[in-house]
Design an enzyme around this catalytic site. Structure first.
Site, mmCIF file in Angstrom:
data_model
loop_
_atom_site.group_PDB
_atom_site.id
_atom_site.type_symbol
_atom_site.label_atom_id
_atom_site.label_comp_id
_atom_site.label_asym_id
_atom_site.label_seq_id
_atom_site.Cartn_x
_atom_site.Cartn_y
_atom_site.Cartn_z
ATOM 1 N N SER A 121 -2.073 -6.154 12.685
ATOM 2 C CA SER A 121 -1.822 -7.338 13.738
ATOM 3 C C SER A 121 -2.889 -8.004 14.119
ATOM 4 O O SER A 121 -3.832 -8.644 13.126
ATOM 5 C CB SER A 121 -0.902 -6.584 14.898
ATOM 6 O OG SER A 121 -0.330 -7.821 15.419
ATOM 7 N N HIS A 144 1.466 -9.842 9.968
ATOM 8 C CA HIS A 144 2.836 -10.372 10.285
ATOM 9 C C HIS A 144 2.710 -11.402 11.256
ATOM 10 O O HIS A 144 1.708 -11.889 11.992
ATOM 11 C CB HIS A 144 3.691 -9.364 10.964
ATOM 12 C CG HIS A 144 3.099 -8.619 12.112
ATOM 13 N ND1 HIS A 144 3.281 -9.316 13.383
ATOM 14 C CD2 HIS A 144 2.440 -7.489 12.509
ATOM 15 C CE1 HIS A 144 2.513 -8.470 14.402
ATOM 16 N NE2 HIS A 144 2.231 -7.616 13.856
#
Length: 240
Positions: A121, A144
């Site tokens: 992330s 993501h």
């Protein structure tokens, strides 16, 4: 014959320095090593990046209010020649992570990052922020879109804010690695790589192939790269 029972003396300054080093590891997960090549400061970025809210006591965290002033101090310190970042993070607060990454990227001191375990992330910008990045073959990086959590007002302004924040992350990663912004965005939005979400999980060798990470390698490789940077910096003429 009288037995010498005089107690062994402590190491004086060296003993004090050893205690300071041990405390530094306990407090910050950090250590400074003096080598023939120069003094290397090793800083770990682990667990959850803690931002504006406090994480549960059971969570391992990297606190941005500790890391930011520490990085500023390292940049100005005459005792530190280079900084080695060891990453194993699940991500966390996006703006806090991005703030740390921006500060690392703005350092003039030699810097190297090594992804160990994972750098997921917001850990991705942290991994690419150093001047040279490494990943071990087993390292994993989850890419993501920016997620919303908690109570969110479903207004256009809210979605616009998250979209602009995501654009900042894409621009940062593309600006500090070899991957193009379009390629990184495509990895963010891939639909067939994660079970319950969109995005991608890339591993060490794949991250290098995508030019997201510079090199495959571990600790010795990262240190040798850092030593080369330090030597080059020492040879560089001082500007008037």
């Amino acid at each position: 014959m009288t037995e010498n029972t005089k107690p062994t003396e402590t190491g004086g300054e060296n003993d004090s320095e050893s205690k300071d080093g041990a405390q530094r590891i306990l407090d910050f997960g950090a250590a400074i090593t003096r080598t023939p090549h120069g003094n290397v400061y090793c800083l770990t970025i682990i667990g959850q990046i803690e931002g504006h809210t406090t994480a549960p006591n059971t969570a391992k965290t990297t606190k941005y209010e500790h890391v930011l002033p520490l990085l500023a101090k390292l940049e100005e310190s005459d005792e530190v020649d280079g900084v080695l970042f060891l990453l194993n993070t699940v991500g966390g607060d996006v703006e806090a992570g991005l703030a740390i990454a921006e500060l690392i990227a703005g350092m003039t001191k030699p810097t190297v990052s090594i992804v160990l375990g994972g750098s997921h992330s917001i850990g991705v910008p942290l991994a690419v922020a150093a001047k040279h990045s490494f990943a071990v073959p087993s390292a994993a990086m989850t890419i993501h879109p920016v997620r919303m959590s908690g109570t969110v007002i479903a207004a256009p302004q809210t979605y616009n804010y998250f979209q602009r924040l995501q654009e900042r992350i894409v621009a940062f990663v593309a600006g500090h690695s070899g991957i193009r912004a379009e390629e990184f965005q495509a990895l963010m939005l891939r639909k067939d790589d994660m079970a319950a979400d969109v995005g991608s999980v890339v591993y060490g060798e794949e991250a290098v192939r995508l030019k997201l990470i510079d090199h495959i390698g571990g600790l010795s490789d990262g240190l040798q790269c850092l030593y080369r940077q330090i030597e080059q910096r020492k040879k560089k003429p001082v500007e008037a």
